[in-house]
Structure formats: structure tokens, C-alpha cells
Enzyme design. Structure first.
Site, PDB file in Angstrom:
ATOM      1  CB  ALA A  73      -0.795   0.277   1.517  1.00 23.87           C
ATOM      2  CB  THR A  74       3.954   1.908   1.675  1.00 25.68           C
ATOM      3  OG1 THR A  74       3.208   1.712   2.727  1.00 25.68           O
ATOM      4  CG2 THR A  74       5.013   3.152   1.203  1.00 25.68           C
ATOM      5  CG  ASN A 153      -3.710   3.791  11.173  1.00 24.42           C
ATOM      6  OD1 ASN A 153      -3.853   4.361  10.504  1.00 24.42           O
ATOM      7  ND2 ASN A 153      -2.180   3.783  11.351  1.00 24.42           N
ATOM      8  CD  GLN A 181      -5.689  -1.257   9.028  1.00 27.50           C
ATOM      9  OE1 GLN A 181      -6.121  -2.193   9.619  1.00 27.50           O
ATOM     10  NE2 GLN A 181      -4.591  -1.432   9.393  1.00 27.50           N
ATOM     11  CB  SER A 199      -2.022  -3.520   1.855  1.00 31.11           C
ATOM     12  OG  SER A 199      -0.899  -4.322   2.490  1.00 31.11           O
ATOM     13  CB  ALA A 200      -1.723  -9.275   0.098  1.00 23.24           C
ATOM     14  CG  HIS A 201       0.464  -7.300   5.494  1.00 21.53           C
ATOM     15  ND1 HIS A 201       1.023  -6.667   6.977  1.00 21.53           N
ATOM     16  CD2 HIS A 201       0.614  -5.953   5.100  1.00 21.53           C
ATOM     17  CE1 HIS A 201       0.969  -5.623   6.624  1.00 21.53           C
ATOM     18  NE2 HIS A 201       0.965  -4.529   6.082  1.00 21.53           N
ATOM     19  CB  THR A 240       9.699  -9.089 -12.827  1.00 25.35           C
ATOM     20  OG1 THR A 240      11.029  -9.286 -13.628  1.00 25.35           O
ATOM     21  CG2 THR A 240       9.748 -10.656 -12.894  1.00 25.35           C
ATOM     22  CB  CYS A 325       4.589   2.659   9.815  1.00 23.36           C
ATOM     23  SG  CYS A 325       3.747   1.122   8.555  1.00 23.36           S
TER      24      CYS A 325
END
Length: 379
Positions: A73-74, A153, A181, A199-201, A240, A325
Site C-alpha cells: 500500500a505504501t 488504523n 484497514q 494491501s494483502a497482509h 517483474t 510503522c
């Protein structure tokens, strides 16, 4: 290792077992480069990427061609903000954001501000809410973007995105939302939104993969690329593709579609037990409003030193005092400061965020330990 009870799901989530299983073949058996158009190894990898793109798009109500994969996301936020700034280079530019945004937004906005952009940082009230009238009054003739998060968040507060997106749409201004979030936690739609970072995580997928939603077939311009070399991802983001992570992202998105509502209801019950019992400890208070995610609570514990409180609690319960963060900094949360908390109380505030592996026993054990720590520190 004997890990503590994990109540820091807003920082990151564990990869779901189904996600790990989906990713494994793409590290070994199917190792092709998705950009290799001349043979089967590339075709198979490309098909997997496109299937994942479809799952991610479905989760937010978008078209698959509107999903641009990034490293997280960043990067997506940097692409959106700096790409828009670069698009209008040489023009007078104004951006609107909020004091309680994630540092990924605030630091990126600061970077373009240092390069000549004007910025309005919206204040919030003591619950963390934005004044929509003030937002409307902040729009100038040369405003290029409104950038406001969907969910905070640190407090879990849900902002009125529908109203904000309508205001941006009526004013013909790009609206970027950090939905990290929100996506996978609550129903999300891209209707009226021009750019969205995810974001996936944060939704039981792997780290190191995210996406920027870029609205298709609209008169408002798209951001300029920030990474060049090969023209991947429709030219927005060269490099890639990380096929295993993209496959994992797609699987996580697919799982959240089917489990999100049921899981949210379960976690709300556990969160309420945790919150109600912690607020029974004397001199504690809730940070934020009730319009928030069902798995998050942020509680202030007065009469203790924040650094000692966090260090002691984390011996048995993994929690945080703010964004992961910025957790390395002893400074109080900028979010809580903007809401009016003094520095000492801001440092003595703890964010508890629950997730799919959280049990009622975890909650009860957490309450017992936190109460013990707080009373000991108060002497």
C-alpha cells in the site's frame, strides 16, 4: 518460540493456510515470468495473475483491469500522490488530507509539499471524526486531490466515504482513499472513488504485495508512473510481477468474500467483552467513536508511564500503542494528539485488534494480564 497472545491484527495478519497452500506451487513448479508471452511457462503464470486480479477486483467491486499490483500500500499511495503531482507539474496545486492519516500518506504529502504543493490538513474532533463542512470549505479552484483514509488504523474509526466521494465527484476532484484497514473487514465499493490503495497482509495474505485501484473510463486523469522499465501493469508500475504473492493476494481476497461478515460478527462479541472488562479498570477511557471496525478497541490507561505499560503488557500480549510503522518511536501517537489527548495519555494508550485466530480464552487471559500490569504500575 513461546509467542504471546496476538492481538495486533491491525499491524499484520497471519497468512491463511489456504493462502500458503495456493502460493507454494508458484515458487517451484510454476516458476514462469508472467511477462514471457512466447511460451507456456509465461502463459500459465499470466493466467494465474489475471485470476488473482479478478478476485481482488471482486472484493472491492471493481473491474480487473482497474487493479494495478504494487509491492504494498505504501508504494500504491506514493504512485497515486506523486503520480498526480507529477502530472500537474508546473501548475498551481492544492491537496486536502487529514492530520490522522497513516504516515504513508502524510510523509508522501509532505514530500510534494516540499516541492511546491499547497496542503490543507483537516483537523478531527475528540472522537477522530472529520467535519465534512470544513472539508467542503477547504476545496480551492486549484485543488487536485482529496486524500482521506477509509478506516483509521489506530482507532478503527470508519470515515463517511460515501459522502466524501460524492463531494469529490461533484467538485470534479480526484479522490484517493487509503482503504488498507477497510478492505476485507467491511463491505467496500469503489463507486465514486478514483484511486484506492489496498494491501494483502492486512487481510490474511502475504506481505510485500498490494494494489492501487485506478478508475477506468473517467474524465479525471490517471497518475504518472513512478517506476519505469518494461511497461508492466499497463505502464503504471514496471517490474517483474511477484506471481506467488499475487496468487496469495487473490486467494486471500476470495476467502474474505465468503468469511468477512461471519467473522466480523464473531469478533465484535469478543471485542466487546475485552473492551467492557478493560474499561471497568479505574481511570481508563475509550479513544474514538462507536462508528468503527468490530475487531478494534483503543484504550487509554491514565496514571502509568506509556513505555513501561507497553513493554510489560507485550510480555504476554502482543499489542501496539499505535501504527506498527511508528511503534519504534517513543513519541505519542499523532492520531491521538490530533484527537486532543495529551502526550502522557497518548503514550499510555493501547490498541487491541482481534482476528481469525482470537479465542474467548485469549480475551479473558488478556484482560487478566492487562489489569495486573496496570495496577502494578500504578503502585
Amino acid at each position: 518460540m513461546n509467542y504471546p497472545i496476538y492481538l495486533d491484527y491491525n499491524a499484520t495478519t497471519p497468512c491463511a493456510p489456504e493462502v500458503i497452500a495456493a502460493m507454494i506451487p508458484w515458487f517451484g513448479e510454476h516458476y514462469g515470468n508472467a511477462a514471457s508471452k512466447s511460451h507456456a511457462y509465461g502463459w500459465v503464470a499470466e493466467n494465474a495473475v489475471e485470476a488473482a486480479r479478478e478476485h481482488v477486483a471482486n472484493l472491492i467491486g471493481a473491474q480487473s483491469k482497474e487493479i494495478i499490483f504494487t509491492s504494498g500500500a505504501t508504494e500504491a499511495i506514493n504512485l497515486a500522490i506523486k503520480g498526480t503531482f507529477d502530472l500537474h507539474k508546473g501548475e498551481k496545486q492544492h491537496y486536502i488530507t487529514c492530520q490522522t492519516e497513516h504516515k504513508a500518506v502524510l510523509d508522501t504529502i509532505k514530500a510534494i509539499e516540499e516541492n511546491g504543493a499547497e496542503v490543507t490538513y483537516l483537523p478531527v474532533d475528540n472522537k477522530g471524526d472529520i467535519d465534512l463542512n470544513f472539508l467542503k470549505l477547504s476545496i480551492l479552484p486549484h485543488t487536485k486531490m482529496i486524500c482521506l483514509m477509509w478506516v483509521n488504523n489506530e482507532t478503527g474509526i470508519i470515515h463517511p466515504i460515501n459522502e466524501i466521494s460524492k463531494l469529490a465527484e461533484d467538485s470534479e476532484i480526484i479522490f484517493l482513499t487509503d482503504a488498507v484497514q477497510a478492505v476485507g473487514k467491511i463491505p467496500v465499493s469503489v463507486s465514486g472513488i478514483h484511486l484506492m490503495a489496498i494491501s494483502a497482509h492486512k487481510l490474511y495474505g502475504p506481505k510485500g504485495i498490494g494494489a492501487l485501484y485506478v478508475r477506468h473510463n473517467h474524465s479525471l486523469p490517471k497518475p504518472m508512473p513512478q517506476i519505469h522499465g518494461g511497461g508492466h501493469e499497463k505502464g503504471f508500475r514496471s517490474g517483474t510481477l511477484n506471481v506467488p504473492a499475487i496468487v496469495g493476494f487473490g486467494k486471500a481476497a476470495e476467502l474474505r468474500m465468503s468469511t468477512m461478515d461471519k467473522e466480523s460478527n464473531r469478533l465484535e462479541k469478543l471485542r466487546d467483552i475485552l473492551e467492557n472488562k478493560l474499561l471497568q479498570i479505574s481511570n481508563t477511557s475509550l479513544n474514538g467513536s462507536q462508528t468503527r471496525l468490530t475487531h478494534v478497541t483503543n484504550i487509554a490507561f491514565s496514571g502509568v508511564e506509556g513505555v513501561d505499560l507497553l513493554r510489560k503488557i507485550c510480555q504476554k500480549i502482543a499489542v501496539n500503542s499505535g501504527s506498527a510503522c511508528t511503534s519504534i518511536s517513543p513519541k505519542p501517537s499523532h492520531v491521538l494528539q490530533a484527537m486532543g489527548l495529551d502526550s502522557d495519555l497518548g503514550r499510555a494508550s493501547i490498541r487491541f485488534s482481534l482476528g481469525r485466530n482470537t479465542t474467548e480464552q485469549d480475551v479473558m487471559d488478556a484482560v487478566e494480564w492487562v489489569e495486573k500490569v496496570v495496577l502494578e504500575l500504578r503502585g
